[in-house]
Design a protein around this motif. Structure first.
Motif, PDB file in Angstrom:
ATOM      1  N   ALA A  99       0.840  -1.195   0.000  1.00  0.00           N
ATOM      2  CA  ALA A  99       0.000   0.000   0.000  1.00  0.00           C
ATOM      3  C   ALA A  99       0.871   1.239   0.000  1.00  0.00           C
ATOM      4  O   ALA A  99       1.881   1.305   0.697  1.00  0.00           O
ATOM      5  CB  ALA A  99      -0.919  -0.005   1.209  1.00  0.00           C
ATOM      6  N   TYR A 100       0.465   2.203  -0.774  1.00  0.00           N
ATOM      7  CA  TYR A 100       1.198   3.465  -0.836  1.00  0.00           C
ATOM      8  C   TYR A 100       1.078   4.197   0.494  1.00  0.00           C
ATOM      9  O   TYR A 100      -0.002   4.330   1.051  1.00  0.00           O
ATOM     10  CB  TYR A 100       0.644   4.346  -1.950  1.00  0.00           C
ATOM     11  CG  TYR A 100       1.270   5.717  -1.991  1.00  0.00           C
ATOM     12  CD1 TYR A 100       2.612   5.869  -2.301  1.00  0.00           C
ATOM     13  CD2 TYR A 100       0.534   6.856  -1.706  1.00  0.00           C
ATOM     14  CE1 TYR A 100       3.208   7.117  -2.341  1.00  0.00           C
ATOM     15  CE2 TYR A 100       1.115   8.110  -1.750  1.00  0.00           C
ATOM     16  CZ  TYR A 100       2.447   8.233  -2.069  1.00  0.00           C
ATOM     17  OH  TYR A 100       3.037   9.472  -2.100  1.00  0.00           O
ATOM     18  N   VAL A 101       2.200   4.645   1.000  1.00  0.00           N
ATOM     19  CA  VAL A 101       2.238   5.432   2.230  1.00  0.00           C
ATOM     20  C   VAL A 101       2.910   6.755   1.882  1.00  0.00           C
ATOM     21  O   VAL A 101       4.112   6.777   1.582  1.00  0.00           O
ATOM     22  CB  VAL A 101       3.020   4.711   3.347  1.00  0.00           C
ATOM     23  CG1 VAL A 101       3.065   5.567   4.600  1.00  0.00           C
ATOM     24  CG2 VAL A 101       2.418   3.348   3.634  1.00  0.00           C
ATOM     25  N   PRO A 102       2.159   7.852   1.897  1.00  0.00           N
ATOM     26  CA  PRO A 102       2.766   9.129   1.522  1.00  0.00           C
ATOM     27  C   PRO A 102       3.827   9.575   2.522  1.00  0.00           C
ATOM     28  O   PRO A 102       3.810   9.164   3.682  1.00  0.00           O
ATOM     29  CB  PRO A 102       1.598  10.104   1.494  1.00  0.00           C
ATOM     30  CG  PRO A 102       0.470   9.433   2.166  1.00  0.00           C
ATOM     31  CD  PRO A 102       0.770   7.968   2.232  1.00  0.00           C
ATOM     32  N   HIS A 103       4.715  10.409   2.072  1.00  0.00           N
ATOM     33  CA  HIS A 103       5.739  10.991   2.934  1.00  0.00           C
ATOM     34  C   HIS A 103       5.039  11.753   4.056  1.00  0.00           C
ATOM     35  O   HIS A 103       3.989  12.373   3.841  1.00  0.00           O
ATOM     36  CB  HIS A 103       6.623  11.924   2.109  1.00  0.00           C
ATOM     37  CG  HIS A 103       7.804  12.434   2.864  1.00  0.00           C
ATOM     38  ND1 HIS A 103       7.733  13.541   3.677  1.00  0.00           N
ATOM     39  CD2 HIS A 103       9.080  11.992   2.928  1.00  0.00           C
ATOM     40  CE1 HIS A 103       8.909  13.761   4.216  1.00  0.00           C
ATOM     41  NE2 HIS A 103       9.755  12.828   3.772  1.00  0.00           N
ATOM     42  N   PRO A 104       5.582  11.741   5.272  1.00  0.00           N
ATOM     43  CA  PRO A 104       4.939  12.426   6.406  1.00  0.00           C
ATOM     44  C   PRO A 104       4.646  13.910   6.160  1.00  0.00           C
ATOM     45  O   PRO A 104       3.708  14.457   6.728  1.00  0.00           O
ATOM     46  CB  PRO A 104       5.941  12.261   7.550  1.00  0.00           C
ATOM     47  CG  PRO A 104       6.786  11.105   7.166  1.00  0.00           C
ATOM     48  CD  PRO A 104       6.798  11.050   5.667  1.00  0.00           C
TER      49      PRO A 104
END
Length: 113
Positions: A99-104
């Motif tokens: 799953a894509y996890v965006p940059h914080p």
């Protein structure tokens, strides 16, 4: 409806095609069986070497457009983090969670209102 961004290749570190779909299994099957004329048929990019799951197709399209601007070496790094030997992942689509996890620091979609 979820979305997927994916990369197809002909061999390790060979040609790389980046695409987006809401039906990953069906779309990869189309590439593998040359159902549509185009890049993957011309360059024999029939191996699913990387994919990423998104909560909806709109976010997947945004990510695909971003990846298409990536340098080739960045794409290779993404692929090799998930699939170091460039195996065809088609048979394992349901077993892999990526799953894509965006940059914080990335704004959430709610922040754009």
């Amino acid at each position: 409806m979820s979305g997927f961004v994916y990369m197809m290749s002909d061999k390790p570190r060979g040609v790389i095609y980046t695409g987006v779909t809401s039906d990953l299994s069906g779309r990869v099957w189309e590439h593998r069986n040359a159902e549509r004329k185009g890049y993957t048929e011309k360059y024999q990019a029939k191996n699913l070497v990387w994919f990423e799951t998104h909560p909806n197709i709109v976010l997947a399209v945004q990510r695909e457009k971003s990846l298409k601007r990536y340098l080739r070496e960045w794409k290779i790094k993404l692929i090799e983090e998930l699939n170091p030997t460039w195996l065809d992942l088609f048979e394992r689509i349901d077993e892999i969670e990526n799953a894509y996890v965006p940059h914080p620091n990335t704004l959430a979609s709610d922040d754009y209102n």
